[in-house]
Design a protein around this motif. Structure first.
Motif, PDB file in Angstrom:
ATOM      1  N   LEU A   1       0.830  -1.206   0.000  1.00 21.95           N
ATOM      2  CA  LEU A   1       0.000   0.000   0.000  1.00 21.95           C
ATOM      3  C   LEU A   1       0.862   1.252   0.000  1.00 21.95           C
ATOM      4  O   LEU A   1       0.591   2.210  -0.713  1.00 21.95           O
ATOM      5  CB  LEU A   1      -0.917  -0.005   1.223  1.00 21.95           C
ATOM      6  N   ARG A   2       1.917   1.222   0.828  1.00 21.66           N
ATOM      7  CA  ARG A   2       2.828   2.371   0.865  1.00 21.66           C
ATOM      8  C   ARG A   2       3.409   2.634  -0.508  1.00 21.66           C
ATOM      9  O   ARG A   2       3.531   3.765  -0.952  1.00 21.66           O
ATOM     10  CB  ARG A   2       3.994   2.104   1.809  1.00 21.66           C
ATOM     11  N   ALA A   3       3.804   1.529  -1.157  1.00 23.01           N
ATOM     12  CA  ALA A   3       4.421   1.668  -2.472  1.00 23.01           C
ATOM     13  C   ALA A   3       3.425   2.269  -3.448  1.00 23.01           C
ATOM     14  O   ALA A   3       3.756   3.182  -4.205  1.00 23.01           O
ATOM     15  CB  ALA A   3       4.912   0.321  -2.967  1.00 23.01           C
ATOM     16  N   LEU A   4       2.185   1.796  -3.382  1.00 23.25           N
ATOM     17  CA  LEU A   4       1.160   2.356  -4.264  1.00 23.25           C
ATOM     18  C   LEU A   4       0.984   3.834  -3.978  1.00 23.25           C
ATOM     19  O   LEU A   4       0.802   4.642  -4.875  1.00 23.25           O
ATOM     20  CB  LEU A   4      -0.171   1.632  -4.059  1.00 23.25           C
ATOM     21  N   ARG A   5       1.088   4.174  -2.687  1.00 23.70           N
ATOM     22  CA  ARG A   5       0.932   5.576  -2.331  1.00 23.70           C
ATOM     23  C   ARG A   5       2.039   6.414  -2.933  1.00 23.70           C
ATOM     24  O   ARG A   5       1.813   7.525  -3.384  1.00 23.70           O
ATOM     25  CB  ARG A   5       0.933   5.735  -0.820  1.00 23.70           C
ATOM     26  N   SER A   6       3.267   5.880  -2.933  1.00 27.96           N
ATOM     27  CA  SER A   6       4.332   6.734  -3.459  1.00 27.96           C
ATOM     28  C   SER A   6       4.191   6.906  -4.969  1.00 27.96           C
ATOM     29  O   SER A   6       4.848   7.756  -5.548  1.00 27.96           O
ATOM     30  CB  SER A   6       5.719   6.229  -3.056  1.00 27.96           C
ATOM     31  N   PHE A   7       3.329   6.101  -5.617  1.00 30.22           N
ATOM     32  CA  PHE A   7       3.074   6.386  -7.030  1.00 30.22           C
ATOM     33  C   PHE A   7       1.858   7.270  -7.227  1.00 30.22           C
ATOM     34  O   PHE A   7       1.943   8.361  -7.725  1.00 30.22           O
ATOM     35  CB  PHE A   7       2.917   5.088  -7.813  1.00 30.22           C
ATOM     36  N   PHE A   8       0.695   6.767  -6.821  1.00 29.27           N
ATOM     37  CA  PHE A   8      -0.479   7.572  -7.161  1.00 29.27           C
ATOM     38  C   PHE A   8      -1.611   7.564  -6.137  1.00 29.27           C
ATOM     39  O   PHE A   8      -2.432   8.428  -6.139  1.00 29.27           O
ATOM     40  CB  PHE A   8      -1.047   7.141  -8.520  1.00 29.27           C
ATOM     41  N   LEU A   9      -1.659   6.543  -5.254  1.00 32.77           N
ATOM     42  CA  LEU A   9      -2.813   6.493  -4.354  1.00 32.77           C
ATOM     43  C   LEU A   9      -2.744   7.599  -3.306  1.00 32.77           C
ATOM     44  O   LEU A   9      -1.706   7.803  -2.707  1.00 32.77           O
ATOM     45  CB  LEU A   9      -2.836   5.153  -3.616  1.00 32.77           C
ATOM     46  N   PRO A  10      -3.861   8.297  -3.054  1.00 31.40           N
ATOM     47  CA  PRO A  10      -3.820   9.327  -2.012  1.00 31.40           C
ATOM     48  C   PRO A  10      -3.646   8.703  -0.616  1.00 31.40           C
ATOM     49  O   PRO A  10      -4.077   7.578  -0.372  1.00 31.40           O
ATOM     50  CB  PRO A  10      -5.173  10.020  -2.117  1.00 31.40           C
ATOM     51  N   LYS A  11      -3.011   9.476   0.260  1.00 30.62           N
ATOM     52  CA  LYS A  11      -2.664   9.022   1.601  1.00 30.62           C
ATOM     53  C   LYS A  11      -3.871   8.537   2.407  1.00 30.62           C
ATOM     54  O   LYS A  11      -3.835   7.486   3.033  1.00 30.62           O
ATOM     55  CB  LYS A  11      -2.048  10.216   2.332  1.00 30.62           C
ATOM     56  N   VAL A  12      -4.937   9.332   2.363  1.00 28.22           N
ATOM     57  CA  VAL A  12      -6.123   9.002   3.155  1.00 28.22           C
ATOM     58  C   VAL A  12      -6.662   7.648   2.739  1.00 28.22           C
ATOM     59  O   VAL A  12      -7.059   6.820   3.556  1.00 28.22           O
ATOM     60  CB  VAL A  12      -7.209  10.070   2.941  1.00 28.22           C
ATOM     61  N   PHE A  13      -6.631   7.391   1.457  1.00 30.78           N
ATOM     62  CA  PHE A  13      -7.122   6.140   0.914  1.00 30.78           C
ATOM     63  C   PHE A  13      -6.300   4.975   1.443  1.00 30.78           C
ATOM     64  O   PHE A  13      -6.841   3.965   1.879  1.00 30.78           O
ATOM     65  CB  PHE A  13      -7.041   6.228  -0.607  1.00 30.78           C
ATOM     66  N   VAL A  14      -4.994   5.148   1.432  1.00 27.73           N
ATOM     67  CA  VAL A  14      -4.101   4.093   1.909  1.00 27.73           C
ATOM     68  C   VAL A  14      -4.339   3.834   3.392  1.00 27.73           C
ATOM     69  O   VAL A  14      -4.460   2.684   3.825  1.00 27.73           O
ATOM     70  CB  VAL A  14      -2.631   4.478   1.659  1.00 27.73           C
ATOM     71  N   THR A  15      -4.453   4.907   4.172  1.00 27.76           N
ATOM     72  CA  THR A  15      -4.685   4.735   5.607  1.00 27.76           C
ATOM     73  C   THR A  15      -5.998   4.002   5.860  1.00 27.76           C
ATOM     74  O   THR A  15      -6.070   3.103   6.697  1.00 27.76           O
ATOM     75  CB  THR A  15      -4.713   6.108   6.290  1.00 27.76           C
ATOM     76  N   ALA A  16      -7.016   4.389   5.109  1.00 29.00           N
ATOM     77  CA  ALA A  16      -8.312   3.739   5.295  1.00 29.00           C
ATOM     78  C   ALA A  16      -8.206   2.249   4.969  1.00 29.00           C
ATOM     79  O   ALA A  16      -8.728   1.406   5.703  1.00 29.00           O
ATOM     80  CB  ALA A  16      -9.359   4.405   4.407  1.00 29.00           C
ATOM     81  N   LEU A  17      -7.508   1.925   3.902  1.00 31.29           N
ATOM     82  CA  LEU A  17      -7.342   0.517   3.532  1.00 31.29           C
ATOM     83  C   LEU A  17      -6.581  -0.251   4.602  1.00 31.29           C
ATOM     84  O   LEU A  17      -6.946  -1.366   4.962  1.00 31.29           O
ATOM     85  CB  LEU A  17      -6.578   0.415   2.213  1.00 31.29           C
ATOM     86  N   GLU A  18      -5.532   0.371   5.107  1.00 32.68           N
ATOM     87  CA  GLU A  18      -4.733  -0.280   6.143  1.00 32.68           C
ATOM     88  C   GLU A  18      -5.592  -0.590   7.352  1.00 32.68           C
ATOM     89  O   GLU A  18      -5.537  -1.681   7.920  1.00 32.68           O
ATOM     90  CB  GLU A  18      -3.589   0.630   6.590  1.00 32.68           C
ATOM     91  N   MET A  19      -6.409   0.382   7.742  1.00 34.40           N
ATOM     92  CA  MET A  19      -7.227   0.187   8.931  1.00 34.40           C
ATOM     93  C   MET A  19      -8.317  -0.843   8.671  1.00 34.40           C
ATOM     94  O   MET A  19      -8.660  -1.631   9.546  1.00 34.40           O
ATOM     95  CB  MET A  19      -7.810   1.508   9.404  1.00 34.40           C
ATOM     96  N   THR A  20      -8.839  -0.849   7.468  1.00 32.34           N
ATOM     97  CA  THR A  20      -9.852  -1.847   7.132  1.00 32.34           C
ATOM     98  C   THR A  20      -9.279  -3.245   7.297  1.00 32.34           C
ATOM     99  O   THR A  20      -9.881  -4.119   7.921  1.00 32.34           O
ATOM    100  CB  THR A  20     -10.295  -1.679   5.678  1.00 32.34           C
TER     101      THR A  20
END
Ligand SMILES: Nc1ncnc2c1ncn2[C@@H]1O[C@H](COP(=O)(O)OP(=O)(O)OP(=O)(O)O)[C@@H](O)[C@H]1O
Ligand SMILES: [Mg+2]
Lengths: 263, 320
Positions: B200-219
């Motif tokens: 997820l972090r890696a996806l974030r460093s390309f294009f995914l917004p931070k909030v989205f990644v955090t939400a996924l992690e918590m899910t």
């Protein structure tokens, strides 16, 4: 003792989750810097609720709470100038570690509060490693918090609050689920924090640790009012009071000094 | 404390529930494999599966040691080139290399094969069936299935007189299934060798917004907690189940436990929110980038880019 600065002043506080079912009623209380305070009370008496109120997570229905000289209201906490230092100064270890730990790894968990309080990534990294070493959880840093054992989770929960170096520490049932050795370790650790001048407020019904971790105790009644407030030894030796608030049983053998003798 | 009389003595074996000493029970056997039992098994299976994949990702190994960002970039580059080339030999040659790399990294090749090839042909294959026939895609007949004798005219539709599977259709379908299967294998290998949150972090460093990644992690994280809660609820019921509950009762239990779970997750989300607030959350999450790009990662990216280009070029050179 009262020459120390006043940190929290609670005045005639009332709270309920559901109307007509009071959880706290007319509570008045002062907490001074460097004090160690135990909040005692039977299950459901409102200890956790009181801690949440003091840390500005929920707000009084009636009465008021003053923290660090400011009234603690929803509006006051909207202001970043008050909010940020307040969150940095007040640490909260929740009763339920599962809810407390929400990050993907223990490392991120420990880094969360320092980063939110504005520390740089380098300082945060340094803090994380320091706190992990202090609590002996270095080997857990890369693990996800939800795969830890109950006791490990508690340690991580404590570490993630300590990493931001709070002045005031709220602990909700900190010894729950700890084995006797870890429990002993926790008590010693809290005593060290007390020595370092931190203010420690613990909600618990584990009477065996109270005299070690607190100088002062307040007792919450089952009808949600304050039943007593005084030096810890005086309260613990008041058997009638403890019986009245249903903290001990008529035939339980609790007596002051028990932990010293058997621990 | 006075215990009621019934609690003071052990219950006598009642005619209905007593366990007879001689012959084994029929009913008991059946309900043992009931609804609840199966659900419980599924839950535990789910837990084990996710533990398994995280276990492999945490092992030392070639693919595991690469920077997740490199792996994500490699995935996209290779997917692009795989879906541009048309020569089966090139595709399957690449697949072989992928499997070798995977087995060098401690992955079970059998597991990958099973996970991909039992599913992909089914889904992609069904969608690709029409393209086999000359009525959908004209071509040279390979196998005539049905001969009507004369061309068919259905309104504006003109169909040839025979229905046949064509060479071109077959080749096209094999190419499609190969592409899909190999692309999926690539993604499977990536997810098996990369921890979920690193990915997820890696996806974030390309294009995914931070909030989205955090939400996924918590899910993901709370999914786990809730699954454990479900497991405990089912085990608690199992411990009190004498083996006589009907399917209807079991279904009712599932429904009510789902309602309980809903309440639990609601309460938990409130507690998490408090816990975030207490640690200074104000609507924005800050985090530290902890990936370190090493020389080896750069080297690996170079190799991936080179292979992707070579595959593409080789495909062009080989022509039709
Ligand atoms: N979110 C909530 N909604 C409604 N009622 C609640 C909620 N949280 C707590 N209560 C009620 O408020 C009362 C006090 O709860 P609280 O958690 O403060 O008790 P406690 O003293 O911490 O108990 P324990 O020792 O069991 O942790 C209880 O009667 C409880 O049922
Ligand atoms: Mg509580």
């Amino acid at each position: 003792m009262n020459k120390r600065p006043l940190l929290f002043a609670v005045d005639n506080l009332t709270y309920h989750y559901l109307p007509d079912k009071l959880v706290l009623e007319s509570v008045t209380l002062d907490v001074y810097q460097g004090e160690s305070l135990a909040i005692l009370g039977a299950n459901g008496s409102g200890k956790s609720t009181l801690l949440k109120l003091l840390s500005g997570l929920i707000f009084p229905i009636q009465g008021q709470i003053t923290a660090f000289g400011h009234e603690l209201t929803e509006n006051a906490l909207q202001d970043p100038v008050f909010l940020q230092p307040f969150r940095q100064k007040v640490g909260f270890v929740f009763q339920n570690s599962d809810a407390q730990l929400f990050s993907a790894t223990v490392w991120d968990e420990l880094a969360f509060a320092p980063l939110q309080s504005g520390l740089s990534p380098e300082e945060t990294t340094y803090r994380v490693e320091d706190v992990a070493k202090l609590l002996g959880i270095e080997h857990l840093l890369e693990r996800p918090p939800y795969r830890l054992s109950g006791g490990e989770k508690k340690k991580v929960a404590l570490a993630c609050v300590l990493s931001v170096n709070p002045e005031v520490l709220f602990l909700d049932e900190p010894t729950n689920g700890l084995d006797p050795r870890t429990q002993f370790w926790l008590v010693e650790f809290l005593m060290a924090l007390k020595q370092a001048g931190k203010t420690i407020i613990t909600a618990t019904h584990d009477l065996s640790i109270v005299e070690d971790i607190a100088e002062r105790a307040i007792v919450v009644n089952e009808n949600h009012t304050l039943a007593a407030d005084g030096p810890v030894l005086q309260i613990l030796s008041d058997r009638k009071l403890l019986l009245d608030v249903n903290l001990i049983h008529e035939r339980s053998h609790f007596h002051v000094g028990a932990s010293r003798q058997h621990g | 404390m006075d215990l009621p009389t019934w609690l003071r003595e052990n219950s006598p074996a009642s005619p209905a529930t007593g366990i007879p000493s001689g012959r084994p029970f029929k009913i008991k056997r059946r309900s043992k494999h009931g609804f609840i039992h199966k659900t419980l098994q599924d839950i535990i299976q789910f837990l084990q599966d996710s533990v398994f994949s995280e276990g492999v990702a945490a092992q030392p190994g070639f693919l595991q040691s690469l920077d997740p960002r490199v792996k994500v970039a490699a995935l996209f580059t290779l997917l692009l080139s795989l879906n541009l080339i048309r020569h089966l030999t090139l595709l399957w040659g690449f697949y072989l290399v992928l499997l070798v790399a995977a087995s060098f990294s401690g992955l079970s090749v059998r597991f990958i094969l099973k996970k991909v090839w039992l599913v992909v042909p089914l889904f992609t294959g069904i969608m690709a069936i029409p393209a086999l026939f000359n009525w959908v895609r004209p071509g040279d007949a390979l196998w005539v299935l049905w001969d009507i004798g004369q061309p068919l005219h259905l309104g504006p539709l003109h169909l040839p007189s025979t229905l046949a599977i064509t060479w071109q259709g077959l080749k096209g379908d094999i190419l499609l299934i190969s592409r899909v299967g190999i692309s999926v294998s690539l993604a499977v290998v990536l997810t098996l060798t990369t921890r979920w949150h690193d990915l997820l972090r890696a996806l974030r460093s390309f294009f995914l917004p931070k909030v989205f990644v955090t939400a996924l992690e918590m899910t993901y994280r709370y999914l786990f907690v809730l699954v454990t809660a479900v497991e405990e609820m089912f085990l608690a019921r199992k411990a009190r189940d004498a083996g006589f509950s009907t399917t209807k009762e079991q279904r009712r239990f599932i429904a009510s436990s789902m309602a309980g779970l809903f309440g639990k997750s609601h309460q938990m989300s409130e507690e998490i929110y408090f816990s975030m607030l207490a640690r200074g959350y104000t609507g924005e999450i800050r985090s530290v980038e902890r990936f370190h790009l090493r020389l080896f990662d750069l080297f690996a990216s170079g190799i991936v880019l080179f292979s992707a280009l070579t595959l593409y070029a080789a495909d062009k050179v080989l022509g039709e």
